[in-house]
Scaffold this motif. Structure first.
Motif, PDB file in Angstrom:
ATOM      1  N   THR A 256       0.830  -1.205   0.000  1.00 31.23           N
ATOM      2  CA  THR A 256       0.000   0.000   0.000  1.00 31.23           C
ATOM      3  C   THR A 256       0.860   1.248   0.000  1.00 31.23           C
ATOM      4  O   THR A 256       0.585   2.218  -0.725  1.00 31.23           O
ATOM      5  CB  THR A 256      -0.920  -0.007   1.231  1.00 31.23           C
ATOM      6  OG1 THR A 256      -1.749  -1.173   1.193  1.00 31.23           O
ATOM      7  CG2 THR A 256      -1.799   1.232   1.257  1.00 31.23           C
ATOM      8  N   ALA A 257       1.923   1.225   0.832  1.00 27.52           N
ATOM      9  CA  ALA A 257       2.811   2.389   0.891  1.00 27.52           C
ATOM     10  C   ALA A 257       3.492   2.627  -0.449  1.00 27.52           C
ATOM     11  O   ALA A 257       3.641   3.773  -0.898  1.00 27.52           O
ATOM     12  CB  ALA A 257       3.853   2.192   1.995  1.00 27.52           C
ATOM     13  N   ARG A 258       3.918   1.534  -1.097  1.00 28.91           N
ATOM     14  CA  ARG A 258       4.540   1.700  -2.413  1.00 28.91           C
ATOM     15  C   ARG A 258       3.548   2.265  -3.411  1.00 28.91           C
ATOM     16  O   ARG A 258       3.883   3.127  -4.232  1.00 28.91           O
ATOM     17  CB  ARG A 258       5.076   0.354  -2.894  1.00 28.91           C
ATOM     18  CG  ARG A 258       6.340  -0.102  -2.164  1.00 28.91           C
ATOM     19  CD  ARG A 258       6.774  -1.475  -2.630  1.00 28.91           C
ATOM     20  NE  ARG A 258       8.040  -1.871  -2.004  1.00 28.91           N
ATOM     21  CZ  ARG A 258       8.591  -3.075  -2.123  1.00 28.91           C
ATOM     22  NH1 ARG A 258       7.965  -4.010  -2.844  1.00 28.91           N
ATOM     23  NH2 ARG A 258       9.733  -3.358  -1.522  1.00 28.91           N
ATOM     24  N   LEU A 260       0.897   4.126  -2.697  1.00 32.22           N
ATOM     25  CA  LEU A 260       0.671   5.532  -2.361  1.00 32.22           C
ATOM     26  C   LEU A 260       1.864   6.387  -2.772  1.00 32.22           C
ATOM     27  O   LEU A 260       1.695   7.520  -3.250  1.00 32.22           O
ATOM     28  CB  LEU A 260       0.416   5.664  -0.856  1.00 32.22           C
ATOM     29  CG  LEU A 260      -0.918   5.112  -0.344  1.00 32.22           C
ATOM     30  CD1 LEU A 260      -0.972   5.196   1.170  1.00 32.22           C
ATOM     31  CD2 LEU A 260      -2.083   5.862  -0.959  1.00 32.22           C
ATOM     32  N   HIS A 261       3.073   5.842  -2.576  1.00 33.88           N
ATOM     33  CA  HIS A 261       4.264   6.591  -2.973  1.00 33.88           C
ATOM     34  C   HIS A 261       4.277   6.835  -4.479  1.00 33.88           C
ATOM     35  O   HIS A 261       4.623   7.924  -4.945  1.00 33.88           O
ATOM     36  CB  HIS A 261       5.515   5.826  -2.547  1.00 33.88           C
ATOM     37  CG  HIS A 261       6.800   6.456  -3.012  1.00 33.88           C
ATOM     38  ND1 HIS A 261       7.279   7.635  -2.494  1.00 33.88           N
ATOM     39  CD2 HIS A 261       7.689   6.074  -3.966  1.00 33.88           C
ATOM     40  CE1 HIS A 261       8.411   7.952  -3.106  1.00 33.88           C
ATOM     41  NE2 HIS A 261       8.678   7.018  -3.999  1.00 33.88           N
ATOM     42  N   GLY A 262       3.893   5.794  -5.239  1.00 32.65           N
ATOM     43  CA  GLY A 262       3.854   5.967  -6.685  1.00 32.65           C
ATOM     44  C   GLY A 262       2.830   7.004  -7.104  1.00 32.65           C
ATOM     45  O   GLY A 262       3.091   7.852  -7.974  1.00 32.65           O
ATOM     46  N   HIS A 264       1.687   9.443  -5.203  1.00 29.74           N
ATOM     47  CA  HIS A 264       2.162  10.744  -4.733  1.00 29.74           C
ATOM     48  C   HIS A 264       3.220  11.314  -5.676  1.00 29.74           C
ATOM     49  O   HIS A 264       3.200  12.510  -6.010  1.00 29.74           O
ATOM     50  CB  HIS A 264       2.740  10.587  -3.323  1.00 29.74           C
ATOM     51  CG  HIS A 264       3.084  11.898  -2.682  1.00 29.74           C
ATOM     52  ND1 HIS A 264       4.094  12.035  -1.754  1.00 29.74           N
ATOM     53  CD2 HIS A 264       2.564  13.134  -2.846  1.00 29.74           C
ATOM     54  CE1 HIS A 264       4.176  13.291  -1.375  1.00 29.74           C
ATOM     55  NE2 HIS A 264       3.253  13.974  -2.015  1.00 29.74           N
ATOM     56  N   ARG A 265       4.124  10.456  -6.113  1.00 31.93           N
ATOM     57  CA  ARG A 265       5.166  10.922  -7.023  1.00 31.93           C
ATOM     58  C   ARG A 265       4.563  11.395  -8.346  1.00 31.93           C
ATOM     59  O   ARG A 265       4.965  12.432  -8.881  1.00 31.93           O
ATOM     60  CB  ARG A 265       6.170   9.798  -7.262  1.00 31.93           C
ATOM     61  CG  ARG A 265       7.339  10.192  -8.172  1.00 31.93           C
ATOM     62  CD  ARG A 265       8.348   9.068  -8.262  1.00 31.93           C
ATOM     63  NE  ARG A 265       7.723   7.851  -8.756  1.00 31.93           N
ATOM     64  CZ  ARG A 265       8.344   6.686  -8.817  1.00 31.93           C
ATOM     65  NH1 ARG A 265       9.582   6.561  -8.376  1.00 31.93           N
ATOM     66  NH2 ARG A 265       7.710   5.613  -9.285  1.00 31.93           N
ATOM     67  N   GLU A 374      -6.423   4.420   3.828  1.00 29.63           N
ATOM     68  CA  GLU A 374      -5.592   4.630   2.644  1.00 29.63           C
ATOM     69  C   GLU A 374      -6.080   5.842   1.840  1.00 29.63           C
ATOM     70  O   GLU A 374      -5.271   6.630   1.348  1.00 29.63           O
ATOM     71  CB  GLU A 374      -5.628   3.371   1.777  1.00 29.63           C
ATOM     72  CG  GLU A 374      -4.812   3.472   0.503  1.00 29.63           C
ATOM     73  CD  GLU A 374      -4.905   2.212  -0.342  1.00 29.63           C
ATOM     74  OE1 GLU A 374      -4.439   2.228  -1.493  1.00 29.63           O
ATOM     75  OE2 GLU A 374      -5.458   1.218   0.163  1.00 29.63           O
ATOM     76  N   GLN A 377      -4.992   9.044   3.503  1.00 28.91           N
ATOM     77  CA  GLN A 377      -3.593   9.348   3.201  1.00 28.91           C
ATOM     78  C   GLN A 377      -3.452   9.902   1.786  1.00 28.91           C
ATOM     79  O   GLN A 377      -2.708  10.865   1.548  1.00 28.91           O
ATOM     80  CB  GLN A 377      -2.740   8.094   3.376  1.00 28.91           C
ATOM     81  CG  GLN A 377      -2.681   7.570   4.798  1.00 28.91           C
ATOM     82  CD  GLN A 377      -1.856   6.295   4.910  1.00 28.91           C
ATOM     83  OE1 GLN A 377      -1.185   5.887   3.965  1.00 28.91           O
ATOM     84  NE2 GLN A 377      -1.908   5.653   6.058  1.00 28.91           N
ATOM     85  N   MET A 381      -2.001  13.478   0.425  1.00 27.07           N
ATOM     86  CA  MET A 381      -0.950  13.596  -0.592  1.00 27.07           C
ATOM     87  C   MET A 381      -1.406  14.474  -1.750  1.00 27.07           C
ATOM     88  O   MET A 381      -0.622  15.277  -2.282  1.00 27.07           O
ATOM     89  CB  MET A 381      -0.572  12.203  -1.099  1.00 27.07           C
ATOM     90  CG  MET A 381       0.121  11.335  -0.063  1.00 27.07           C
ATOM     91  SD  MET A 381       0.463   9.663  -0.692  1.00 27.07           S
ATOM     92  CE  MET A 381       1.316   8.962   0.717  1.00 27.07           C
TER      93      MET A 381
END
Length: 667
Positions: A256-258, A260-262, A264-265, A374, A377, A381
């Motif tokens: 999930t973090a990956r 969300l990071h993708g 967000h990026r 999620e 978050q 973002m």
């Protein structure tokens, strides 16, 4: 009796033969009776009896050894059986069954302390009904309590008849119900602690032999080790299961973090590469699965996705705009995500858009159900990405705004640059100074000066104009030829932003870069005139001030004033060769009497009336009202004075004089 031997030797040899054959005890006794019947002497008979006794002792010794070997073999089998993987209840069932079979008794059971500290029967074998799984063993009395106190085996051949230990009525009742007599209790010891008690019992009176007690002690030691090992394995399994769950949850959280990071990026990349927030909120809405709205700090909508139910219109899915304002204010107040029902079956989630400690606006999400963790978050973002985009736009606007402010500063003050270069600088900023522009000077009358300055920058950019802050005044150079209308529009917009009326003065238009500073001073004088006339909160331009505008004007533009007051009359006389101007002069000279004006003009009164009707058509219905009549008379006097000054000696034919005066007034 064997031949060739004495009587005593023969009987002894016979005893050995019986012993070798493991003959029963009755045959040994039969040999003694035979010796007595055969007439053996008392000494010989006593020897035979002694041989019998010794033989029986040897026989018992062999029996005990065999029993001990059988017990040790059974104990080895039990130990091997206890090494199998069991859960605790299954292990205790194996222990009780092995203990009963090992000792050849009627019953066995094991008790362990529970979570509350009370001892409870966890397994039983050979029981009838009284001692069942779950029976709570009283803490005081009984062989079990005595064994735990001594930390050693304790037994009784006849429980109910033994007074060597403390009895407990509840335990005695169970013993009577089961019909038990002989009972042994062995503590289950592991290292320095007691895990519980193992019991064996028989329904007959029985004395336990030392080897039986030792065998039960060994079994209890093995059982304690197995119990502790099983408990450890169960704890390990539980911990492994928890760790497996934690690992699975961590893997899911990492995925999930990956994700969300993708996202967000990609949102930040979109914010850095896109000039408008529309594309950014469209992408964020696609990830969230709802409709998004970006609203700035002054409740102005910057962007929204299709389907956001906020604008006016009929239908049950429209959300009250006041509710959105309220949830935006709540998000700004708490500095985090807030949620509320949207009133039409959905949920509004608002997240503040901040740059450091500065609030830039609010991101509002409309969804059918409350957001998950999620999604919360992801909404935060998206708000960060919107903040990045707004800050970039502000940085660009600030850099461009500084250049625009410098240009207007040079236009308002004496500049070393020629007008052509100023006009070229304006064209590079998409401002054509060769086109008509007006100057508006606004005084905020208090409130937040920074908010007023931010509004001025946005307003000037929106209208393709320029802005400059001069002290507490905001100066706007805006395209157009209506200074009064420009002043009213700017005053209305800024008043709404600050929440109270502001004052504005305007002048113009001008299409010459070097004339902007003169128009600015004229607009400043209009603002000062409003202050003197107690007109704070209003707007004014030279045209609205009338002859006061002429007096306040830096250049005293008489031609413009005369043209605005009586220009249509001058044009008509010039084109039609009429004498409306003389008629106006005679009309005011005669005290606004058409009859007396006719006498002065030497014409019929009806002629004067028709001329006055024509003047009304040219100047409007209100030209005879006091305010406009004063301006018309002042314009007539200025026009006549300029005519006389231009004529020199004042002697010129009337028509020629009129045409000459108009020519001098016309650019």
């Amino acid at each position: 009796m064997p031949t060739g031997a004495g009587p005593l030797d023969g009987y002894a040899l016979a005893m050995l033969e019986l012993l070798a054959r493991e003959a029963p005890v009755e045959q040994f006794e039969e040999l003694v009776r035979r010796a007595a019947e055969e007439g053996a002497s008392e000494a010989e008979l006593a020897g035979v009896v002694a041989a019998k006794n010794r033989s029986l002792e040897v026989r018992q010794l062999f029996a005990r050894r065999q029993q001990r070997e059988a017990g040790l073999s059974a104990l080895v089998d039990t130990a091997r059986d206890l090494t199998h993987p069991y859960n605790l209840d299954s292990l205790l069932a194996v222990i009780t069954r092995r203990a009963r079979l090992l000792m050849g008794l009627d019953m066995s059971w094991v008790s362990l302390p529970g979570d509350d500290g009370a001892s409870c029967v966890r397994a039983a074998d050979g029981h009838a009904s009284a001692i069942t799984v779950g029976f709570r063993v009283p803490s005081g009395g009984g062989v079990g309590g005595h064994a735990q106190q001594r930390s050693a085996p304790f037994w009784t051949p006849d429980y109910m008849g033994d007074e060597s230990f403390v009895h407990n009525e509840a335990i005695d009742h169970v013993v009577r119900s089961e019909g038990l007599r002989a009972i042994m209790a062995v503590p289950l010891r592991h290292e320095h602690s007691t895990l519980g008690v193992l019991y064996v019992a028989d329904r007959n009176i029985r004395h336990f032999l030392p080897n039986e007690i030792a065998l039960m002690t060994s079994l209890a030691d093995l059982a304690a080790v197995a119990i502790e090992r099983t408990r450890l394995l169960e704890r390990t399994r539980t911990e492994v299961a928890e760790l497996t769950g934690d690992v699975s949850q961590a893997v899911d959280s990492l995925a999930t973090a990956r994700g969300l990071h993708g996202v967000h990026r990609s949102l930040v990349d979109l914010a850095l590469g896109s000039g408008e927030p529309a594309a950014l909120v469209e992408r964020a809405a696609a990830e969230l699965g709802g409709a998004l709205l970006v609203r700035d700090i002054v409740s102005k909508d910057l962007a929204q996705t299709e389907g956001f139910p906020v604008f006016s219109g009929r239908g049950s899915t429209r959300v009250d705009n006041a509710l959105i304002d309220r949830v935006c204010l709540d998000a700004q107040a708490v500095g985090g995500l807030v949620r509320c029902d949207d009133g039409v079956g959905g949920v509004l989630s608002a997240c503040p858009v901040t740059g450091g400690t500065e609030s830039l606006g609010t991101l509002v999400w409309c969804s059918a159900r409350p957001p998950s963790e999620e999604q919360e978050q992801l909404l935060g973002m998206a708000a960060q990405a919107v903040a990045v985009q707004l800050l970039m736009q502000r940085s660009t606007a600030v850099a461009e705004g500084q250049v625009r402010d410098e240009l207007l500063h040079d236009l308002l003050h004496v500049s070393q640059l020629p007008p052509g270069q100023l006009a070229a600088r304006g064209r590079r900023l998409a401002v054509d100074l060769r086109e008509p522009h007006v100057v508006v000077v606004v005084r905020p009358e208090g409130g937040s000066q920074s908010r007023a300055n931010a509004w001025a920058a946005s307003y000037a950019h929106w209208l393709s104009g320029l802005k400059y802050v001069d002290g507490g005044h905001i100066v706007l150079l805006l395209p157009g030829d209506d200074p009064a209308g420009a002043a009213r529009a700017a005053q209305r917009e800024l008043s709404a932003v600050l929440g109270h009326p502001v004052t504005g003065g305007a002048a113009g238009p001008t299409d010459a870069p070097d004339d902007v500073r003169h128009v600015y001073r004229e607009a400043q004088r209009c603002l000062d005139a409003l202050t003197v006339l107690d007109g704070t909160g209003g707007t004014a331009s030279p045209k609205e001030l009338g002859f006061l505008g002429l007096l306040l004007s830096e250049k005293q533009d008489v031609t413009r004033f005369v043209g605005s007051a009586i220009g249509p009359v001058l044009d008509y006389d010039h084109q039609q060769s009429t004498e409306l101007l003389r008629t106006l002069e005679s009309y005011f000279a005669s005290g606004s009497s058409p009859t007396r004006a006719a006498e002065l003009l030497h014409v019929h009164p009806n002629t004067v009336s028709r001329r006055l009707e024509r003047i009304t058509d040219l100047l409007g219905q209100h030209w005879q009202e006091p305010a406009q009549a004063l301006e018309v008379q002042l314009a007539l006097r200025l026009h006549r004075t300029r005519h006389l000054l231009a004529d020199g000696d004042g002697v010129r034919p009337p028509g020629q004089a009129l045409r000459a005066s108009w020519a001098s007034d016309t650019p």
